[in-house]
Design an enzyme around this catalytic site. Structure first.
Site, short mmCIF file in Angstrom:
data_model
loop_
_atom_site.label_atom_id
_atom_site.label_comp_id
_atom_site.label_asym_id
_atom_site.label_seq_id
_atom_site.Cartn_x
_atom_site.Cartn_y
_atom_site.Cartn_z
N HIS A 178 -10.05 3.57 -0.92
CA HIS A 178 -10.34 3.11 0.43
C HIS A 178 -11.18 1.85 0.32
O HIS A 178 -12.32 1.78 0.78
CB HIS A 178 -11.05 4.20 1.24
CG HIS A 178 -10.31 4.54 2.50
ND1 HIS A 178 -10.94 4.81 3.69
CD2 HIS A 178 -8.99 4.62 2.77
CE1 HIS A 178 -10.04 5.06 4.63
NE2 HIS A 178 -8.85 4.95 4.10
N ASN A 179 -10.57 0.84 -0.31
CA ASN A 179 -11.31 -0.35 -0.72
C ASN A 179 -11.58 -1.31 0.43
O ASN A 179 -12.73 -1.63 0.75
CB ASN A 179 -10.56 -1.06 -1.83
CG ASN A 179 -10.32 -0.16 -3.03
OD1 ASN A 179 -11.07 0.80 -3.26
ND2 ASN A 179 -9.28 -0.43 -3.80
N GLU B 156 -4.02 5.56 12.75
CA GLU B 156 -4.44 6.34 11.59
C GLU B 156 -5.69 7.17 11.90
O GLU B 156 -6.59 7.32 11.07
CB GLU B 156 -4.66 5.42 10.39
CG GLU B 156 -3.37 4.74 9.94
CD GLU B 156 -3.52 3.87 8.71
OE1 GLU B 156 -4.60 3.91 8.07
OE2 GLU B 156 -2.57 3.14 8.37
N GLN C 56 -8.07 10.18 12.18
CA GLN C 56 -8.29 11.10 11.07
C GLN C 56 -8.19 12.56 11.49
O GLN C 56 -8.02 12.89 12.65
CB GLN C 56 -9.68 10.84 10.48
CG GLN C 56 -9.82 9.46 9.87
CD GLN C 56 -8.97 9.28 8.64
OE1 GLN C 56 -9.31 9.76 7.56
NE2 GLN C 56 -7.86 8.59 8.78
N GLU D 70 -7.38 8.67 -4.41
CA GLU D 70 -7.05 7.65 -3.42
C GLU D 70 -8.08 6.53 -3.47
O GLU D 70 -9.19 6.70 -3.98
CB GLU D 70 -7.04 8.26 -2.01
CG GLU D 70 -5.77 9.01 -1.65
CD GLU D 70 -4.56 8.10 -1.46
OE1 GLU D 70 -4.75 6.87 -1.37
OE2 GLU D 70 -3.44 8.61 -1.41
N GLY E 238 -1.27 9.56 -8.80
CA GLY E 238 -2.22 8.47 -8.72
C GLY E 238 -2.04 7.63 -7.48
O GLY E 238 -1.38 8.02 -6.50
N ARG F 242 -7.47 16.13 2.73
CA ARG F 242 -6.26 16.58 3.44
C ARG F 242 -5.03 16.54 2.53
O ARG F 242 -4.12 17.36 2.70
CB ARG F 242 -6.05 15.74 4.70
CG ARG F 242 -7.09 16.00 5.77
CD ARG F 242 -6.69 15.39 7.11
NE ARG F 242 -6.42 13.96 7.01
CZ ARG F 242 -7.35 13.02 7.02
NH1 ARG F 242 -8.64 13.35 7.09
NH2 ARG F 242 -7.02 11.74 6.94
N HIS G 143 0.81 -1.20 0.00
CA HIS G 143 0.00 0.00 0.00
C HIS G 143 0.86 1.27 0.00
O HIS G 143 0.52 2.26 -0.66
CB HIS G 143 -0.91 0.00 1.23
CG HIS G 143 -1.86 1.14 1.29
ND1 HIS G 143 -2.97 1.25 0.47
CD2 HIS G 143 -1.88 2.25 2.08
CE1 HIS G 143 -3.62 2.37 0.75
NE2 HIS G 143 -2.98 2.98 1.72
#
Length: 749
Positions: free
Chosen positions: A81-82, A300, A302, A79, A547, A102, A34
């Protein structure tokens, strides 16, 4: 996950000792697929990313491109977020929006538009609809709350997304003064590292490594702690605070906290400047008691930003953070040494920052080139096929989705969702950034932002006269059938969408989604979409400036189709654009359809027709002179005689014509050619448009030597689509078509 034996040996050799637990976890996340793109980076050099308008290319939080006036920049990022959106569709999708916004802030830009491209399993499955509804709700909640309009995107349903949906979100930001540009490259030793935003909790731990492995059968329960929880109201305050910080020139560099949390953001920030850092983790403002070093480093949570700030400006940064009710911690400083983190006086990380960020070796993977499908076409009744294709969830109206998004906030959206591309009116603000008392205009205009006005427009604003066209999406049926040719088609279709609104393509970013790359057939398909997208973008002279790559989208249900989402922008003079809907006044032309213009039998491969009725076929051959077609189309779309323009792709001419008809405008159309009736009506060759015009001769003259133009009928005020294809006649009034196209609304409301 844990460090592989090979990676462990590399880290041990570099450090000259065993890594600490915090170091091992940090390397595990930063060297994950990732973050490190270990399987994909060797392929990404295929993309051409340079151009005279490109200011900042790949490698930063977002790309920066100059608009025609030269003094106005836009940022563009994308991005995925799968995995989080499978485990928790609402929070997974919502925090995907927060993260890409962000990324925009960290470049010194104000976010002005979002696009979301969503991919789910078969719509008939209850679980697919559950994920679909949750994701759309998450996107709409977050975007609406922060006041950033969602203006375009795509939705696709395909059986192979059942165990692993895709949520790809892109964002455009605006920089109206080049001096406001900020990057993620640390500038000088001695600067302070300041964390601004939400308090740090334990949510999202290990998110980067979680995103780099196949989804397990129990992912919805076991992996829930790896999904972040968003707070859009804090993000809104962070947007405003960021504006104030940029207004006053207080930021030297910036990075948002996303994958790998604080450790990822700060190590990448200093590594890009070939510098180091000294961080005291206990200084990080926390919302949960007794957090340990590893949790603080990798959580992580937010709505957090890491800033490089000169020592003399730290107090002012804290004042602005306090004004917006945001937490603020001075957590360390930039150094010339290693990346060092301490916790309660103990060194828990001490490693070269560049080795953390770029030391992961690439994977050398086997690949198998996908085979081409054989021709095996079904026999169908044309009327039944028309109703099945026009009424498919893939080609049906997506109004249920986009009506949940506030596309009017900021008052920029000139062409709203539901068309081929959105058009945004680009406005600048004059440099009235400070008042007599020294407070920034961003602070003064907080109330205006809350009511939907764009930043700094409390002062006098200036129209740039530039319209920005925005298109995003992919078609998994295409790339599942033929990864290389399907990806070329995705690029051509997005460029056609923009040109159909009178805009010239400017630049693009991509989100490359694939399954487990360790499977040779999966990696072969992934290589195909990379090369196909790169080749067509180069042919169209569209630099791909950034990308995201998302691999290991694999589950017990199998791998996803290789999915190359492209977000493409173009520019035009003014904000007006021809609609996709008919006016009822002009002649109808089909431009660049190989099946109508020659005796070529178009491939039906990748079509919704075959998805509905079974069978297989090769993918349609793309038209010639593609770059010239896009350029000419942009000019013709803005011609004074042009009444409507609509891209012809998904669902073929059947869906295109059905979408153009309304209660007040119908059409009488005859389609003829050497191909079968099904091929003429349902093939999905991209790079085609239907044009309604009051001057058909002028359109034909414009495309002479570029693309064939076929006269197929005329628009009228009947509100009925009268369609003859070969020997078959079909008639549907607007209400019947609307009913067919409302399948999503009927099922979900």
């Amino acid at each position: 996950m844990s460090l592989s034996d090979q990676d462990h040996d590399l880290v041990t050799a570099e450090l000259g000792r065993e890594p600490t637990p915090a170091e091992a976890a940090l390397f595990e996340n930063l060297w994950s697929e990732h973050c490190a793109y270990r399987s994909s980076r060797p392929l990404l050099s295929a993309f051409e990313s340079e151009g005279e308008d490109v200011v900042v290319g790949p490698g930063d939080d977002a790309a920066v491109v100059a608009l025609p006036d030269g003094d106005t920049y836009i940022t563009l990022g994308i991005e995925s977020h799968n995995h989080p959106s499978y485990v928790d569709p609402f929070d997974g999708a919502a925090t995907g929006v927060g993260g890409i916004v962000r990324d925009t802030l960290s470049m010194g830009a104000y976010p002005i538009a979002l696009a979301d491209s969503l991919y789910f399993g078969d719509f008939d499955r209850e679980h697919s609809r559950y994920l679909f509804e949750g994701v759309v709700e998450g996107i709409s909640h977050y975007g609406n709350c922060i006041g950033v309009p969602t203006v375009t995107g795509s939705v696709a349903f395909h059986d192979d997304y059942e165990g692993n949906p895709l949520v790809n979100v892109s964002c455009i930001g605006l920089i109206d003064d080049p001096d406001r540009l900020v990057t993620a490259e640390a500038q000088e030793p001695g600067s302070k590292l300041v964390l601004v935003g939400n308090a740090t909790g334990r949510d999202g731990l290990g998110g980067a490594s979680f995103a780099s492995e196949d989804l397990a059968e129990d992912a919805e329960t076991e992996d829930r702690p790896a999904v972040q929880v968003g707070d859009p109201y804090t993000e809104k305050l962070l947007i405003e605070a960021n504006e104030a910080l940029i207004d006053e020139g207080l930021i030297e560099s910036a990075r948002d906290l996303g994958a790998a949390g604080l450790g990822g953001a700060t190590s990448e920030l200093v590594a890009k400047g070939s510098l180091g850092a000294h961080i005291e983790l206990e200084r990080v403002h926390q919302r949960e008691p007794n957090m340990n070093a590893l949790e603080i480093l990798l959580a992580e949570s937010q709505e957090r930003m890491a800033y490089e700030v000169k020592p003399d400006n730290v107090d002012r940064v804290a004042e602005i953070a306090d004004r917006y009710d945001l937490g603020c911690s001075v957590i360390g400083e930039v150094t010339e040494g290693n990346y060092v983190c301490e916790f309660d006086g103990e060194t828990v990380v001490d490693a070269p920052a560049e080795f953390l960020g770029d030391g992961a070796p690439f994977n050398d993977l086997d690949s198998v080139e996908p085979s081409q499908p054989e021709r095996d076409l079904p026999e169908t009744d044309l009327a039944d096929a028309f109703e099945a294709v026009v009424g498919s969830p893939n080609t049906a109206s997506k109004r249920w989705v986009y009506r949940q998004y506030d596309h009017e906030v900021q008052v920029r959206t000139a062409t709203p969702p539901g068309d081929d591309a959105a058009i945004l009116a680009i406005r600048e603000a004059r440099a009235e950034r400070s008042s007599a008392d020294g407070s920034s205009s961003a602070e003064q205009s907080s109330a205006d932002h809350s009511s939907g006005q764009s930043p700094r427009e409390d002062g006098e604003s200036r129209e740039t006269g530039t319209g920005l066209a925005y298109s995003a999406g992919a078609d998994p049926n295409w790339t599942d059938t033929a990864p290389y040719d399907g990806a070329r088609a995705v690029a051509l279709e997005n460029a056609t969408n923009v040109a159909a609104k009178g805009a010239t393509p400017l630049t693009a970013v991509n989100c490359l989604n694939g399954g487990n790359p360790e499977k040779p057939d999966v990696y072969g398909g992934f290589k195909g979409i990379v090369d196909g997208l790169a080749d067509m973008c180069a042919e169209l002279d569209v630099p791909v400036v950034g990308g995201n790559v998302s691999l290991y989208n694999d589950s017990n249900a199998g791998p996803i189709p290789p999915t190359p989402t492209l977000a493409l922008v173009g520019t035009k003079d003014g904000y007006d654009a021809p609609p996709a809907a008919l006016s009822g006044e002009g002649e109808l032309l089909v431009v660049n359809d190989r099946a109508l213009a020659s005796d070529t039998a178009p491939g039906l491969g990748g079509s919704e027709y075959l998805a509905q009725h079974g069978g297989s076929d090769g993918f349609p051959t793309l038209p010639d002179d593609r770059a010239a077609f896009v350029e000419t189309l942009a000019d013709v779309a803005d011609h004074e005689a042009t009444r409507a323009v609509h891209d012809a792709s998904h669902g073929g001419l059947a869906v295109t014509l059905a979408e153009m008809v309304s209660e007040s405008a119908g059409a009488d159309v005859a389609i003829e050619g050497d191909a079968s009736e099904a091929e003429l009506l349902f093939h999905e060759q991209p790079g085609r448009v239907v044009i309604e015009t009051a001057d058909a001769d002028a359109v034909a003259a414009a495309f002479e030597g570029v693309a064939p133009v076929e006269r197929v009928g005329a628009a009228d005020d009947s509100g009925t689509l009268s369609l003859s294809v070969g020997d078959t006649a079909l008639d549907y009034d607007a209400s019947e078509i609307s009913d067919l196209r409302s399948v999503i609304e009927r099922e979900l409301e």
